[in-house]
Design an enzyme around this catalytic site. Structure first.
Site, PDB file in Angstrom:
ATOM      1  N   SER A 119      11.695   8.039  -8.562  1.00  0.00           N
ATOM      2  CA  SER A 119      10.975   6.885  -8.014  1.00  0.00           C
ATOM      3  C   SER A 119       9.501   7.233  -7.826  1.00  0.00           C
ATOM      4  CB  SER A 119      11.560   6.430  -6.684  1.00  0.00           C
ATOM      5  OG  SER A 119      10.710   5.447  -6.138  1.00  0.00           O
TER       6      SER A 119
ATOM      7  N   HIS B 147      20.092   2.965  -0.336  1.00  0.00           N
ATOM      8  CA  HIS B 147      18.863   3.730  -0.519  1.00  0.00           C
ATOM      9  C   HIS B 147      17.823   3.094  -1.430  1.00  0.00           C
ATOM     10  CE1 HIS B 147      16.401   7.282  -0.515  1.00  0.00           C
ATOM     11  NE2 HIS B 147      16.557   7.497  -1.806  1.00  0.00           N
TER      12      HIS B 147
ATOM     13  N   ALA C 183       0.827  -1.208   0.000  1.00  0.00           N
ATOM     14  CA  ALA C 183       0.000   0.000   0.000  1.00  0.00           C
ATOM     15  C   ALA C 183       0.860   1.257   0.000  1.00  0.00           C
ATOM     16  CB  ALA C 183      -0.928  -0.026   1.214  1.00  0.00           C
ATOM     17  N   GLY C 184       2.024   1.187  -0.665  1.00  0.00           N
ATOM     18  CA  GLY C 184       2.808   2.401  -0.900  1.00  0.00           C
ATOM     19  C   GLY C 184       2.224   3.123  -2.111  1.00  0.00           C
TER      20      GLY C 184
ATOM     21  N   GLN D  70      21.386   1.568  -5.250  1.00  0.00           N
ATOM     22  CA  GLN D  70      21.882   2.939  -5.112  1.00  0.00           C
ATOM     23  C   GLN D  70      22.245   3.298  -3.681  1.00  0.00           C
ATOM     24  OE1 GLN D  70      19.109   6.551  -5.554  1.00  0.00           O
ATOM     25  NE2 GLN D  70      20.426   6.635  -7.355  1.00  0.00           N
TER      26      GLN D  70
ATOM     27  N   ARG E  94      19.304   5.434 -10.373  1.00  0.00           N
ATOM     28  CA  ARG E  94      18.076   6.234 -10.493  1.00  0.00           C
ATOM     29  C   ARG E  94      18.341   7.697 -10.161  1.00  0.00           C
ATOM     30  NH1 ARG E  94      14.566   8.263  -6.847  1.00  0.00           N
ATOM     31  NH2 ARG E  94      15.142   6.968  -5.063  1.00  0.00           N
TER      32      ARG E  94
ATOM     33  N   THR F 262      17.521  14.770   2.337  1.00  0.00           N
ATOM     34  CA  THR F 262      17.128  14.858   0.921  1.00  0.00           C
ATOM     35  C   THR F 262      18.098  15.667   0.068  1.00  0.00           C
ATOM     36  OG1 THR F 262      15.475  15.697  -0.612  1.00  0.00           O
ATOM     37  CG2 THR F 262      15.577  16.793   1.487  1.00  0.00           C
ATOM     38  N   GLU F 263      18.147  15.242  -1.200  1.00  0.00           N
ATOM     39  CA  GLU F 263      18.909  15.977  -2.197  1.00  0.00           C
ATOM     40  C   GLU F 263      18.352  17.390  -2.354  1.00  0.00           C
ATOM     41  OE1 GLU F 263      19.800  13.055  -5.139  1.00  0.00           O
ATOM     42  OE2 GLU F 263      19.470  14.548  -6.686  1.00  0.00           O
TER      43      GLU F 263
ATOM     44  N   HIS G 155      22.688   6.500  -1.584  1.00  0.00           N
ATOM     45  CA  HIS G 155      22.421   7.944  -1.618  1.00  0.00           C
ATOM     46  C   HIS G 155      23.568   8.632  -0.890  1.00  0.00           C
ATOM     47  CE1 HIS G 155      20.517  11.789  -0.875  1.00  0.00           C
ATOM     48  NE2 HIS G 155      19.468  11.440  -1.588  1.00  0.00           N
TER      49      HIS G 155
ATOM     50  N   PHE H 114      17.233  19.259  -8.614  1.00  0.00           N
ATOM     51  CA  PHE H 114      17.611  17.971  -8.057  1.00  0.00           C
ATOM     52  C   PHE H 114      18.755  17.416  -8.889  1.00  0.00           C
ATOM     53  CE2 PHE H 114      15.828  14.827  -5.073  1.00  0.00           C
ATOM     54  CZ  PHE H 114      15.072  15.661  -4.282  1.00  0.00           C
TER      55      PHE H 114
ATOM     56  N   ARG I  33      23.677  10.558  -8.194  1.00  0.00           N
ATOM     57  CA  ARG I  33      24.001  10.066  -6.855  1.00  0.00           C
ATOM     58  C   ARG I  33      25.205   9.142  -6.818  1.00  0.00           C
ATOM     59  NH1 ARG I  33      17.764   9.138  -4.832  1.00  0.00           N
ATOM     60  NH2 ARG I  33      17.383  11.367  -4.607  1.00  0.00           N
TER      61      ARG I  33
ATOM     62  N   LEU J 242      17.918   9.593   5.886  1.00  0.00           N
ATOM     63  CA  LEU J 242      18.164  10.368   4.676  1.00  0.00           C
ATOM     64  C   LEU J 242      18.078  11.876   4.886  1.00  0.00           C
ATOM     65  CD1 LEU J 242      18.553   9.588   1.631  1.00  0.00           C
ATOM     66  CD2 LEU J 242      16.295  10.565   1.342  1.00  0.00           C
TER      67      LEU J 242
HETATM   68  C1  LIG Z   1      13.823   8.269   3.263  1.00  0.00           C
HETATM   69  C2  LIG Z   1      13.489   8.157   1.812  1.00  0.00           C
HETATM   70  C3  LIG Z   1      13.260   9.293   1.059  1.00  0.00           C
HETATM   71  C4  LIG Z   1      12.937   9.198  -0.298  1.00  0.00           C
HETATM   72  N1  LIG Z   1      12.713  10.343  -1.016  1.00  0.00           N
HETATM   73  C5  LIG Z   1      12.338  10.241  -2.313  1.00  0.00           C
HETATM   74  C6  LIG Z   1      12.007  11.399  -3.072  1.00  0.00           C
HETATM   75  O1  LIG Z   1      12.018  12.518  -2.582  1.00  0.00           O
HETATM   76  N2  LIG Z   1      11.650  11.247  -4.368  1.00  0.00           N
HETATM   77  C7  LIG Z   1      11.596  10.023  -4.961  1.00  0.00           C
HETATM   78  O2  LIG Z   1      11.258   9.942  -6.133  1.00  0.00           O
HETATM   79  N3  LIG Z   1      11.892   8.901  -4.254  1.00  0.00           N
HETATM   80  C8  LIG Z   1      12.249   8.989  -2.959  1.00  0.00           C
HETATM   81  N4  LIG Z   1      12.538   7.847  -2.247  1.00  0.00           N
HETATM   82  C9  LIG Z   1      12.308   6.537  -2.872  1.00  0.00           C
HETATM   83  C10 LIG Z   1      10.835   6.226  -2.864  1.00  0.00           C
HETATM   84  O3  LIG Z   1      10.219   6.823  -1.759  1.00  0.00           O
HETATM   85  C11 LIG Z   1      10.569   4.722  -2.804  1.00  0.00           C
HETATM   86  O4  LIG Z   1      11.307   4.077  -3.791  1.00  0.00           O
HETATM   87  C12 LIG Z   1       9.095   4.473  -3.040  1.00  0.00           C
HETATM   88  O5  LIG Z   1       8.330   5.205  -2.125  1.00  0.00           O
HETATM   89  C13 LIG Z   1       8.724   3.007  -2.962  1.00  0.00           C
HETATM   90  O6  LIG Z   1       7.317   2.932  -3.090  1.00  0.00           O
HETATM   91  P1  LIG Z   1       6.570   1.567  -3.277  1.00  0.00           P
HETATM   92  O7  LIG Z   1       5.143   1.900  -3.515  1.00  0.00           O
HETATM   93  O8  LIG Z   1       7.265   0.741  -4.272  1.00  0.00           O
HETATM   94  O9  LIG Z   1       6.749   0.826  -1.877  1.00  0.00           O
HETATM   95  P2  LIG Z   1       6.674   1.332  -0.353  1.00  0.00           P
HETATM   96  O10 LIG Z   1       6.181   2.694  -0.206  1.00  0.00           O
HETATM   97  O11 LIG Z   1       7.985   0.969   0.260  1.00  0.00           O
HETATM   98  O12 LIG Z   1       5.568   0.399   0.235  1.00  0.00           O
HETATM   99  C14 LIG Z   1       5.718  -1.004   0.318  1.00  0.00           C
HETATM  100  C15 LIG Z   1       4.386  -1.574   0.707  1.00  0.00           C
HETATM  101  O13 LIG Z   1       4.451  -2.974   0.615  1.00  0.00           O
HETATM  102  C16 LIG Z   1       3.905  -3.552   1.771  1.00  0.00           C
HETATM  103  N5  LIG Z   1       4.568  -4.845   1.958  1.00  0.00           N
HETATM  104  C17 LIG Z   1       5.884  -5.143   1.921  1.00  0.00           C
HETATM  105  N6  LIG Z   1       6.078  -6.445   2.122  1.00  0.00           N
HETATM  106  C18 LIG Z   1       4.853  -6.993   2.278  1.00  0.00           C
HETATM  107  C19 LIG Z   1       4.389  -8.299   2.516  1.00  0.00           C
HETATM  108  N7  LIG Z   1       5.215  -9.331   2.655  1.00  0.00           N
HETATM  109  N8  LIG Z   1       3.064  -8.491   2.634  1.00  0.00           N
HETATM  110  C20 LIG Z   1       2.177  -7.458   2.534  1.00  0.00           C
HETATM  111  N9  LIG Z   1       2.576  -6.200   2.301  1.00  0.00           N
HETATM  112  C21 LIG Z   1       3.897  -5.981   2.175  1.00  0.00           C
HETATM  113  C22 LIG Z   1       4.162  -2.554   2.878  1.00  0.00           C
HETATM  114  O14 LIG Z   1       3.227  -2.709   3.908  1.00  0.00           O
HETATM  115  C23 LIG Z   1       3.961  -1.245   2.125  1.00  0.00           C
HETATM  116  O15 LIG Z   1       2.605  -0.903   2.121  1.00  0.00           O
HETATM  117  C24 LIG Z   1      12.853   7.934  -0.892  1.00  0.00           C
HETATM  118  C25 LIG Z   1      13.060   6.790  -0.133  1.00  0.00           C
HETATM  119  C26 LIG Z   1      13.401   6.894   1.194  1.00  0.00           C
HETATM  120  C27 LIG Z   1      13.664   5.626   1.967  1.00  0.00           C
END
Ligand SMILES: Cc1cc2nc3c(=O)[nH]c(=O)nc-3n(C[C@H](O)[C@H](O)[C@H](O)COP(=O)(O)OP(=O)(O)OC[C@H]3O[C@@H](n4cnc5c(N)ncnc54)[C@H](O)[C@@H]3O)c2cc1C
Length: 606
Positions: A411, A364, A13-14, A237, A406, A251-252, A239, A117, A283, A249
């Site tokens: 992302s 990262h 649910a990301g 990557q 990246r 941020t950049e 960072h 950025f 990066r 982190l």
């Molecule tokens: C601190 C930080 C700052 C960042 N800043 C930026 C930025 O400014 N700009 C940018 O473009 N990117 C940024 N990134 C990168 C970016 O945020 C991530 O790559 C991105 O949010 C990942 O999103 P996602 O939807 O793939 O997964 P996530 O948001 O990581 O969500 C994963 C989901 O999967 C679920 N899940 C995992 N395993 C299971 C399982 N076994 N069963 C059920 N559910 C599970 C979790 O509950 C969660 O809901 C940043 C990353 C970090 C760590």
């Protein structure tokens, strides 16, 4: 055991999972989201700096320039068709988020504000451009909240704190997944026509990381055990700016606002490594430069960190030197980077408005992952063969639009662009598909594995094993790599896998809220990813993007303009004795280069 039927099940649910769920449900599918975390705790909520889109609100910009920066930043390993889709559809996706109510920062005339950025330039690398759309330094938080509200409005069904632990592939198609309910320990079967994994990354393989504790690569490990390959794992990557020792982190966006990197001698060292674009190079380049400074004895106080300086005095001095009219004040820093100031004041006792922040590179982002096409359909080989019913999006997927490295802000774009495409594709697919048969005793194998973990009474504690894995991966398969050190890390990881299989120790044997068992299971996933990352890294005898080898320090386009696919040859999904298939036949898409010379691989300079 309960069995549920939904046309579409999204695991995660990301940003990627929610965008996909939203679109699949808007297009008429019956959708459930399964998430091990409460949705708004997903790591997307920590994304700080921004989401890139060539809106051109402050300076002239174009999607083609964005695609160019993405390809160049990715050291020419990005599939160019995917980079093009990313850059073109970013614009519409950001405006759509705005219309959903996302509170972006604004320009004086009310349009979405944008900041600089790393690696984002105008006119094919000419000069830095303001492309990152932001909501202070909480952009990801706003995206997540906005999408969650929309999903609730759309009546998407949520299964929160359900850990997905297996995927069901039967008769050549994906027919669902298995999850354990944290509260009860009960297993649930999710029978679905379309299943999407959007489970995020696996920064927890390394000891210094910006990633949340939950980022253990579950989705990648689960699909891998069921025979689906993983692509380009060697590209992870680092960072450049994590808080010293903690990895949190910075941020950049700090450098986007004018912050600079300073070594122990007080020099702005990026002037040496990237004379044109300096602190805004991509990066991988900056992380390596920081390590070079540290190796040359230029760390601060002889230690393994440097400074990131956003104090108005320093920033204004360099802005004046560069002939820019812009100046910043302490209030600007407070307003634009509130969370960063909060982290530094809380965790370091350092006030970034008055003094520089101690930083070091931090693990990262996974550029690699489950291979997909631009519609988020999972593909299983170099011929782009689709596995019907199986989708992946977000960080766990490898489209590949990021190639070997990246760019910042790309992302969040990836999540919304490919999450949306996947959601639409799934809605279309389920209209024509039947339910497909579940395998006999669908949860049998994974249930036995969970029981094994629960009843383990050996001597090896998961926490200690995790720390050892993180240390050896940081040492051998980090920013700089060479054969011997990588092999040593791999040998150690393999020994840990052996211990994991035969000598694990678990204290809690209960059913309810048994985080002990689930954390041990997550360690199994991390070990799987550590091992396959090391194997993929040893195999690639060149340096490119995030994969920098001291024994092969040149990029080798003749032999290595290809993706790595790794798959396993093991008798059962949980066997540890087995060999791996490495396939490097998957060519990089060069469709933009076919029409435009500028997209052809060249040595990267900044
Ligand atoms: C601190 C930080 C700052 C960042 N800043 C930026 C930025 O400014 N700009 C940018 O473009 N990117 C940024 N990134 C990168 C970016 O945020 C991530 O790559 C991105 O949010 C990942 O999103 P996602 O939807 O793939 O997964 P996530 O948001 O990581 O969500 C994963 C989901 O999967 C679920 N899940 C995992 N395993 C299971 C399982 N076994 N069963 C059920 N559910 C599970 C979790 O509950 C969660 O809901 C940043 C990353 C970090 C760590």
């Amino acid at each position: 055991m309960k069995t549920h039927q939904y046309e579409v099940v999204v695991v995660g649910a990301g940003g990627a999972g929610l965008m996909a769920a939203l679109y699949a449900s808007k297009r008429g599918a019956k959708v459930a989201v399964v998430s091990k975390l409460y949705p708004t705790r997903s790591h997307t909520g920590t994304a700080q700096g921004g989401i890139g889109a060539a809106l051109g609100n402050l300076e002239e910009d174009s999607p083609l320039w964005h695609a160019y920066d993405t390809v160049k930043g990715g050291d020419y390993l990005a599939d160019q068709n995917a980079a093009k889709v990313l850059a073109e559809e970013a614009i519409d996706a950001v405006i759509e988020l705005e219309h959903m109510g996302l509170p972006f920062d604004r320009t004086d005339d009310g349009r979405i504000s944008q900041r600089r950025f790393g690696g984002h330039t105008s006119n094919f690398g000419e000069k830095p451009v303001r492309r990152a759309c932001h909501a202070a330094d909480r952009t990801g938080h706003m995206i997540l909240q906005t999408l969650y509200q929309q999903c609730i409005k759309q009546q998407v069904k949520f299964f929160d704190e359900f850990h997905t632990i297996d995927v069901l592939v039967n008769n050549g198609r994906c027919v669902g997944s298995i999850a354990v309910d944290l509260a009860t320990g009960e297993l649930h079967v999710f029978h679905a026509k379309a299943t999407m994994f959007a489970t995020g990354g696996w920064g927890r393989v390394w000891s210094v990381t910006s990633n949340a504790h939950s980022l253990t690569g579950d989705g990648a490990a689960v699909t891998f055990r069921r025979g689906i390959p993983l692509q380009d794992l060697e590209f992870f990557q680092f960072h450049p700016t994590g808080i010293y020792k903690m990895g949190i982190l910075i941020t950049e966006g700090v450098r986007g606002e004018g912050g600079v990197l300073i070594n122990g001698k007080g020099e702005r060292f990026m002037e040496k490594y990237a004379p044109k674009i300096k602190d805004l190079a991509s990066r991988d380049v900056i992380s390596r430069s920081i390590y070079m400074e540290i190796r040359n004895g230029n760390g601060v106080k002889g230690k393994d960190y440097v400074y990131l300086d956003v104090t108005p005095n320093t920033v204004n001095r360099y802005l004046a030197e560069a002939g820019e009219s812009r100046r910043i004040t302490g209030e600007d820093v407070e307003k634009k980077l509130p969370d960063i100031l909060d982290f530094c004041r809380t965790y370091l006792g350092v006030d970034p408005v008055k003094e520089p922040m101690p930083i070091q590179p931090t693990a990262h982002y996974a550029m690699g992952g489950i291979p997909t096409n631009v519609d988020a359909e999972v593909v299983t080989d170099e011929h782009w063969t689709v596995l019907p019913g199986m989708y992946a999006a977000g960080e766990v997927a490898c489209v590949s639009c990021h190639g070997a490295n990246r760019l910042g802000t790309n992302s969040l774009v990836d999540l919304v662009v490919f999450g949306r495409r996947g959601g639409m594709k799934m809605a279309e697919y389920v209209k024509g598909a039947d339910w497909g048969a579940l395998p006999a005793n669908p949860a049998g194998e994974i249930e036995a594995e969970i029981q094994r973990i629960r009843n383990s009474k050996g001597k090896s504690r998961p926490g200690e094993m995790r720390a050892t894995m993180q240390r050896v991966m940081m040492e051998g398969v980090g920013v700089f790599r060479e054969q011997k050190a990588m092999q040593e890390s791999l040998d150690c990881v393999r020994q840990l896998k052996e211990q994991y299989a035969n000598d694990l120790h678990i204290d809690d044997t209960g059913m309810k809220f048994n985080t002990d068992v689930l954390e041990a299971w997550e360690l199994g996933n991390l070990l799987e990813l550590a091992e396959t990352t090391a194997i993929s890294a040893i195999n690639r005898t060149e340096s490119r993007g995030g994969h920098s080898r001291e024994d092969y320090n040149e990029r080798d386009d003749e032999n290595w303009l290809v993706h790595t696919l790794i798959s396993r040859n093991h008798a059962t999904p949980y066997a540890i004795d087995g060999t791996y298939n490495l396939n490097t036949e998957k060519k990089v898409d060069m469709s933009l280069a076919a029409e435009d010379e500028r997209f052809k691989p060249k040595v990267r300079t900044y």
